[in-house]
Design an enzyme around this catalytic site. Structure first.
Site, PDB file in Angstrom:
ATOM      1  N   VAL A 107       0.833  -1.200   0.000  1.00 11.92           N
ATOM      2  CA  VAL A 107       0.000   0.000   0.000  1.00 11.92           C
ATOM      3  C   VAL A 107       0.872   1.257   0.000  1.00 11.92           C
ATOM      4  O   VAL A 107       0.361   2.370   0.108  1.00 11.92           O
ATOM      5  CB  VAL A 107      -0.943   0.021   1.231  1.00 11.92           C
ATOM      6  N   HIS A 123      -4.308  -4.247  -2.281  1.00  9.37           N
ATOM      7  CA  HIS A 123      -4.703  -3.921  -0.902  1.00  9.37           C
ATOM      8  C   HIS A 123      -4.879  -2.424  -0.684  1.00  9.37           C
ATOM      9  O   HIS A 123      -4.919  -1.963   0.452  1.00  9.37           O
ATOM     10  CB  HIS A 123      -3.671  -4.497   0.093  1.00  9.37           C
ATOM     11  N   GLY A 192       9.179 -10.987  -2.777  1.00  8.95           N
ATOM     12  CA  GLY A 192       9.050 -10.319  -1.483  1.00  8.95           C
ATOM     13  C   GLY A 192       7.719 -10.523  -0.789  1.00  8.95           C
ATOM     14  O   GLY A 192       7.283  -9.656  -0.041  1.00  8.95           O
ATOM     15  N   PRO A 219      14.640 -13.975  -0.044  1.00 10.01           N
ATOM     16  CA  PRO A 219      15.785 -14.559   0.666  1.00 10.01           C
ATOM     17  C   PRO A 219      15.411 -15.805   1.451  1.00 10.01           C
ATOM     18  O   PRO A 219      16.276 -16.608   1.796  1.00 10.01           O
ATOM     19  CB  PRO A 219      16.244 -13.442   1.622  1.00 10.01           C
TER      20      PRO A 219
HETATM   21  P1  OAD Z   1       5.119 -10.422   4.744  1.00 10.87           P
HETATM   22  O1  OAD Z   1       5.724  -9.584   5.814  1.00 10.87           O
HETATM   23  O2  OAD Z   1       4.141 -11.441   5.132  1.00 10.87           O
HETATM   24  O3  OAD Z   1       6.288 -11.150   3.950  1.00 10.87           O
HETATM   25  C1  OAD Z   1       7.430 -10.452   3.535  1.00 10.87           C
HETATM   26  C2  OAD Z   1       8.287 -11.394   2.710  1.00 10.87           C
HETATM   27  O4  OAD Z   1       9.367 -10.626   2.191  1.00 10.87           O
HETATM   28  C3  OAD Z   1       8.914 -12.539   3.509  1.00 10.87           C
HETATM   29  O5  OAD Z   1       8.699 -13.763   2.805  1.00 10.87           O
HETATM   30  C4  OAD Z   1      10.404 -12.195   3.548  1.00 10.87           C
HETATM   31  O6  OAD Z   1      11.229 -13.347   3.514  1.00 10.87           O
HETATM   32  C5  OAD Z   1      10.545 -11.373   2.298  1.00 10.87           C
HETATM   33  N1  OAD Z   1      11.646 -10.413   2.312  1.00 10.87           N
HETATM   34  C6  OAD Z   1      12.194  -9.757   3.354  1.00 10.87           C
HETATM   35  N2  OAD Z   1      13.163  -8.918   2.943  1.00 10.87           N
HETATM   36  C7  OAD Z   1      13.230  -9.059   1.595  1.00 10.87           C
HETATM   37  C8  OAD Z   1      14.028  -8.460   0.565  1.00 10.87           C
HETATM   38  N3  OAD Z   1      14.962  -7.557   0.847  1.00 10.87           N
HETATM   39  N4  OAD Z   1      13.817  -8.850  -0.710  1.00 10.87           N
HETATM   40  C9  OAD Z   1      12.865  -9.763  -1.010  1.00 10.87           C
HETATM   41  N5  OAD Z   1      12.087 -10.353  -0.100  1.00 10.87           N
HETATM   42  C10 OAD Z   1      12.264 -10.003   1.189  1.00 10.87           C
HETATM   43  O7  OAD Z   1       4.527  -9.408   3.671  1.00 10.87           O
HETATM   44  P2  OAD Z   1       3.436  -9.681   2.544  1.00 10.87           P
HETATM   45  O8  OAD Z   1       3.628 -11.029   1.938  1.00 10.87           O
HETATM   46  O9  OAD Z   1       3.428  -8.504   1.656  1.00 10.87           O
HETATM   47  O10 OAD Z   1      -2.025  -6.997   4.185  1.00 10.87           O
HETATM   48  O11 OAD Z   1       2.115  -9.688   3.401  1.00 10.87           O
HETATM   49  C11 OAD Z   1       0.883  -9.791   2.737  1.00 10.87           C
HETATM   50  C12 OAD Z   1      -0.150  -8.932   3.396  1.00 10.87           C
HETATM   51  O12 OAD Z   1      -0.201  -9.232   4.807  1.00 10.87           O
HETATM   52  C13 OAD Z   1       0.139  -7.444   3.367  1.00 10.87           C
HETATM   53  O13 OAD Z   1      -0.286  -6.847   2.171  1.00 10.87           O
HETATM   54  C14 OAD Z   1      -0.632  -6.944   4.534  1.00 10.87           C
HETATM   55  C15 OAD Z   1      -0.292  -7.995   5.547  1.00 10.87           C
HETATM   56  O14 OAD Z   1      -1.185  -8.164   6.582  1.00 10.87           O
HETATM   57  C16 OAD Z   1      -2.852  -6.044   4.612  1.00 10.87           C
HETATM   58  O15 OAD Z   1      -2.495  -5.146   5.353  1.00 10.87           O
HETATM   59  C17 OAD Z   1      -4.231  -6.203   4.084  1.00 10.87           C
END
Ligand code: OAD
Length: 253
Positions: A107, A123, A192, A219
């Site tokens: 977002v 979202h 990510g 990662p």
């Molecule tokens: P998450 O916090 O669940 O996952 C983040 C992912 O990014 C993890 O798998 C990490 O391993 C990875 N990660 C961390 N650093 C990174 C980097 N430098 N490069 C690449 N990957 C990296 O976040 P989302 O999957 O976006 O929803 O979460 C999904 C939704 O849950 C969000 O949109 C939000 C949350 O609740 C709402 O707010 C509706």
């Protein structure tokens, strides 16, 4: 220091010749801009904050000012950071692929600021504010003196961030556009995201079911790793620019 990623020739070839590419991103792509993720241990927002108290309609009903303030803080934070090399690489990828769609769960608006235009913000966007009664977007509002959120200038209902909360459904047009692109692409990059939140996490399954290639950039392993044809273990700000450079070396700056 990150190692220079190595990609299989078949992946580079597939990406270079793909006619339809979809990218699904999550909070990890903004991590290197300084935006916290949600589920990473220690640094993730949900390690510190309880989403049921901050990101649900019932939390807003119980304590609207707390929810408003939390989002106001995050809004100020994302407006103070910059897109990183991963966001820029995806904006460049859009220029190289005949049919391209970037679907983000973020977002923070950083993809648009990096120049991505074929973009679905599943979202919502934290910079926008809407009326909690009829969902109309409100451009101008005033901070009240009381301990309640600002109110809609048209009807007086509380204003809320234009983001999707837990227990809410996604904007219909956004999820439909994302799903139809996923069912009809040659390759999907999944970067990510923890793959924990549906319906976004279902999109790579549609790609796989349609026989197209799924490439994960993360990662860490996720529940989506098992269905990915390629798992590129690294940070998106390193891996994504390297991938685009490997596929279109003549474009290297
Ligand atoms: P998450 O916090 O669940 O996952 C983040 C992912 O990014 C993890 O798998 C990490 O391993 C990875 N990660 C961390 N650093 C990174 C980097 N430098 N490069 C690449 N990957 C990296 O976040 P989302 O999957 O976006 O929803 O979460 C999904 C939704 O849950 C969000 O949109 C939000 C949350 O609740 C709402 O707010 C509706």
């Amino acid at each position: 220091m990150d190692a220079i990623p190595r990609f299989s020739p078949s992946l580079i070839d597939r990406l270079r010749t793909a006619q339809r590419v979809v990218v699904l991103t999550g909070a990890g792509v903004s991590a290197e801009s300084g935006v916290p993720t949600f589920r990473d241990a220690l640094t993730g927002l949900w390690a510190t904050f309880d989403p049921r108290e901050l990101a649900t309609p019932s939390a807003f009903a119980r304590n609207p000012r707390l929810v408003w303030d939390w989002y106001a803080q995050r809004r100020a934070q994302v407006s103070s950071v910059e897109p990183n090399a991963g966001h820029h690489a995806l904006a460049e990828l859009e220029q190289r692929v005949p049919r391209f769609l970037l679907v983000t769960q973020n977002v923070d608006g950083l993809h648009a600021r990096a120049g991505s235009r074929a973009l679905v913000e599943l979202h919502g966007n934290i910079a926008r504010v809407r009326c909690s009664r009829d969902d109309s977007i409100v451009e101008h509002w005033q901070e009240p003196d009381d301990d309640l959120p600002p109110r809609c200038p048209a009807c007086g209902s509380f204003l809320r961030p234009d983001v999707v909360w837990f227990e809410e459904t996604l904007p219909q047009a956004a999820i439909e556009r994302a799903e139809s692109a996923a069912r009809d692409c040659d390759l999907m990059l999944v970067a990510g995201t923890s793959g924990e939140v549906y319906p976004a996490a279902a999109l790579p399954h549609y790609v796989r079911a349609a026989g197209a290639r799924v490439v994960e950039v993360n990662p860490n392993a996720t529940p989506l790793s098992a269905l990915a044809h390629d798992t590129l273990r690294g940070r998106s700000a390193i891996v994504l620019p390297s991938l685009v450079r490997a596929a279109w070396p003549q474009a290297a700056k």
